[in-house]
Design a protein around this motif. Structure first.
Motif, PDB file in Angstrom:
ATOM      1  N   SER A 467       0.989  -1.203  -0.471  1.00  0.00           N
ATOM      2  CA  SER A 467       0.174  -0.142   0.013  1.00  0.00           C
ATOM      3  C   SER A 467       0.798   1.346  -0.217  1.00  0.00           C
ATOM      4  N   LYS A 470       2.309   1.894  -3.087  1.00  0.00           N
ATOM      5  CA  LYS A 470       1.420   2.958  -4.414  1.00  0.00           C
ATOM      6  C   LYS A 470       1.166   3.873  -3.733  1.00  0.00           C
ATOM      7  N   MET A 471       0.832   3.614  -2.843  1.00  0.00           N
ATOM      8  CA  MET A 471       0.973   5.855  -2.282  1.00  0.00           C
ATOM      9  C   MET A 471       2.321   6.642  -3.181  1.00  0.00           C
ATOM     10  N   GLU A 473       3.801   5.999  -5.473  1.00  0.00           N
ATOM     11  CA  GLU A 473       3.642   5.776  -7.075  1.00  0.00           C
ATOM     12  C   GLU A 473       2.790   7.046  -7.408  1.00  0.00           C
ATOM     13  N   LYS A 474       1.289   7.270  -6.809  1.00  0.00           N
ATOM     14  CA  LYS A 474       0.453   8.066  -6.818  1.00  0.00           C
ATOM     15  C   LYS A 474       0.548   9.497  -6.260  1.00  0.00           C
ATOM     16  N   LEU A 475       1.733   9.799  -5.773  1.00  0.00           N
ATOM     17  CA  LEU A 475       1.716  10.913  -5.085  1.00  0.00           C
ATOM     18  C   LEU A 475       2.351  12.089  -6.655  1.00  0.00           C
ATOM     19  N   PRO A 476       2.332  13.585  -6.758  1.00  0.00           N
ATOM     20  CA  PRO A 476       2.436  14.066  -7.404  1.00  0.00           C
ATOM     21  C   PRO A 476       4.248  14.237  -7.660  1.00  0.00           C
TER      22      PRO A 476
END
Length: 718
Positions: A467, A470-471, A473-476
């Motif tokens: 998790s 994935k977090m 990877e989603k960060l700008p």
């Protein structure tokens, strides 16, 4: 397609062979995509207009596009072969089937019979610019996609080859179709130039930039020297960046042509509607037959003149000229009798008088004295109702006039509300917030990654690790804040001189030829601690005073005294004319001070921000501010004890003006300067000399006293 080639060559006899080949191939490749003449005009219209240098009008170009469309489809209805066995395209049909497998395995049959198939005559290599062809093909594809779309909101790439500010500058712009439809109504005067690029040679100045100008707002365009501010104004004014056709644009860039026309008439001439009505009135009055038709036309002319308040135009033009420093006598003088600086003022007066929808001003204060600058500030604030885009280095002007600031940096333009001081404050806070956000995210990424690395192979925490991965990877992805390097100028330390003063004028008078005195019985002196600013109206004698001080001219009476070892550095307001444009900066310094090692030339250029490859570029390729820095380096190389600067802030950006002030304050020699830049004057000057009525007066109250005197004079004029 020979008919197509004939049409191109007939209508454009001077067309370049490569351009002709390019156009022919675009038509050939896009044949099935062109359904009407508007399709061809949209794709190639700009190229055709450029080929004729604007000689052919849009309707003529569209007629040619119609001819080209018909030529593309000639012969399509003829599907049968001609009597000699050829089709409508002139190609010969094969008399029998070709068994490729048999030929490959057994090599049977008459090979000469098939030679034309396997060994066609070698074609000459294509002379078409493949990049241009790819762009045209992409445009055709985009157009087809737009045809299939239910709503017309697709963005269309508009590439304008040939429309250039000069031989090296070019633009690429995207246009929103919905906005184009709105603009065609002619009601909206806001300007939206979105997603555009500007290049200068191989250098990309702007990439994917947006420029949005709301009607009635006053915008100050700021950015470092050489970044491309003047180029942007030129690209807007010459049409390389497309804006709605109903919006009138005027760029004050060139001085008016000197001829027999008076300054006042030169301003009035730019009101074309008024000039046309007056010409019609003169023509009708010359008829003198008293017919009802003539009288009716005269009444119509008088009604139109009255509706446009044409009778008030001379007074309005005279008021603008007076504000810019033209006396009544000067307003009646022919434009050819004025110097270039005064003719630039006439060009500015014409712009203010004609009131375009968008006025572009590039360093308007360079040509003005303090009185004219204050008048211009007040005029733009109180009387200017349309859109203004101005490039200026004068911080006081940028604080007074603009309602918004556009910050040109890092190949983009960022908008800010308010004046220059507010822009500086908001930008500083914005950069601090960006730095905090970036550092916070970097710390968060670091701690999260440490957790992932620590428990990556722990079965009990596998889901938690996944998790967190994935977090992350989603960060700008944030980029570190790009800070502009601080501008630093540095005058070298000079050798001290014993005794004071080092320069003195005693009861000096001067006049040109047999004329009356320009300066009469003036006495003044300077020493190594002097920080003197000389102010006064244009033509009052400031430059004459400087020439007396440096010894270029001799006084008519009185005496000039200078220390025997005194070396004076002089920076002329016309310093650009003294540079050799074909040389690079290092070569120019070597020509002025030969025999020194190249490292020393580089060192002196570096003190004024001309470092690295800039020192190797031809001087003609440098911006105005960079040329000024080269002139500073030349002046400093002599290690003077007294520096005399005549309008040193012209062409410098705001940051460089402030850096110049810091350099003057740290310099251990004397400084005398003529300037109208309030920021620089307030930073450095300990004494203020006012040149007026052939005298030089010392103002104890400094610049504030001088500004009050000017404002009082302007009130008296009203």
């Amino acid at each position: 397609m020979s008919k197509t080639e004939d049409i191109i060559n007939l209508n454009f006899p001077l067309i370049d062979e490569d351009v002709s080949s390019y156009i022919f191939n675009v038509l050939k490749e896009g044949k099935n995509e062109f359904h009407d003449r508007e399709d061809i005009f949209e794709c190639l219209g700009e190229v055709f207009m450029d080929v004729t240098n604007g000689v052919k009008k849009e309707d003529e170009i569209k007629d040619i596009c119609d001819q080209l469309l018909q030529s593309l489809h000639i012969g399509e209805e003829k599907s049968k072969k001609t009597s000699n066995g050829t089709g409508p395209d002139g190609h010969r049909a094969l008399p029998k089937s070709i068994l490729l497998g048999e030929m490959l395995s057994n090599m049977t049959g008459n090979l000469e019979e098939y030679k034309s198939i396997w060994c066609p005559q070698r074609e000459l290599p294509s002379q078409v610019d493949q990049k241009k062809l790819e762009k045209a093909e992409a445009k055709i594809k985009t157009k087809q996609e737009r045809r299939d779309a239910a709503e017309g909101t697709t963005t269309i790439g508009i590439v304008v080859p040939g429309l250039q500010t000069n031989k090296e500058a070019s633009a690429n712009q995207m246009i929103n179709r919905r906005d184009v439809k709105i603009d065609e109504t002619g009601r909206c005067k806001d300007i939206r130039i979105e997603n555009f690029d500007i290049s200068f040679g191989n250098k990309l100045l702007l990439s994917g930039a947006d420029l949005i100008l709301s009607y009635g707002r006053r915008y100050g365009l700021v950015g470092r020297n050489g970044i491309g501010k003047s180029t942007l104004l030129k690209m807007i004014s010459n049409g390389s960046l497309i804006i709605p056709k109903h919006i009138s644009v005027l760029h004050v860039e060139q001085e008016v042509v000197g001829n027999e026309t008076s300054a006042l008439d030169a301003v009035l001439e730019c009101d074309l509607a008024r000039a046309s009505l007056l010409a019609e009135e003169k023509r009708l009055l010359a008829i003198k037959d008293g017919s009802e038709d003539v009288n009716a036309k005269l009444e119509k002319v008088y009604a139109d003149l009255n509706a446009t308040e044409a009778d008030k135009a001379p007074a309005r033009a005279a008021s603008i000229l007076a504000g810019l420093g033209f006396t009544e006598t000067m307003q009646r003088k022919a434009t050819k009798e004025f110097s270039g600086g005064w003719r630039m003022r006439i060009a500015l007066a014409r712009a203010l008088f004609s009131k375009p929808d968008l006025l572009l001003l590039d360093e308007p204060t360079n040509m003005l004295d303090m009185k004219a600058i204050i008048w211009l500030e007040n005029y733009l604030i109180k009387s200017w109702t349309s859109t203004l885009l101005v490039v200026s280095h004068d911080r006081q002007f940028l604080n007074s006039v603009p309602t918004n600031v556009l910050y040109f940096h890092n190949q983009r333009i960022d908008p800010y509300a308010g004046n220059y001081d507010n822009f500086v404050k908001v930008k500083r806070e914005k950069m601090k917030n960006q730095e905090r956000e970036y550092e916070s995210q970097m710390d968060f990424r670091k701690h999260t990654q440490e957790f992932i690395d620590k428990f990556r192979y722990n079965a009990k925490r596998a889901s938690l690790v996944q998790s967190k991965i994935k977090m992350l990877e989603k960060l700008p992805i944030l980029k570190p804040v790009e800070k502009e390097e601080k501008v630093v100028l540095k005058f070298p330390e000079c050798e001290p001189l014993s005794g004071a003063p080092i320069l003195q004028l005693d009861e000096v008078s001067f006049g040109w030829g047999d004329g009356e005195d320009v300066l009469h019985k003036i006495s003044l002196n300077a020493n190594l601690q002097s920080r003197i600013c000389i102010v006064g109206d244009n033509g009052s004698g400031k430059t004459t005073l400087l020439k007396l001080l440096i010894g270029d001219i001799s006084p008519r009476s009185g005496e000039r005294k200078a220390h025997r070892n005194l070396k004076i550095g002089y920076f002329s307001q016309h310093h650009i004319d003294q540079l050799t444009m074909g040389q690079c900066s290092i070569e120019f310094l070597a020509s002025k001070f030969p025999g020194k090692p190249i490292e020393q030339y580089r060192s002196y250029l570096g003190k004024f921000g001309v470092s690295g490859d800039l020192g190797l570029q031809p001087i003609e390729s440098l911006s105005g501010g960079q040329k000024s820095r080269v002139a500073f380096a030349v002046m400093a190389l002599a290690n003077p004890q007294l520096i005399i600067l005549d309008e040193p802030t012209n062409h410098l950006d705001v940051e460089t003006v402030e850096a110049l002030g810091d350099a003057i304050n740290k310099y251990n020699g004397g400084v005398m300067l003529v300037s109208h830049d309030e920021t620089l004057i307030q930073m450095v000057c300990k004494e203020l000399w006012l040149v007026k009525n052939k005298k030089v007066l010392s103002l104890e109250g400094g610049f504030e006293e001088y500004r009050l005197l000017i404002e009082k004079e302007l009130e008296d004029v009203k």
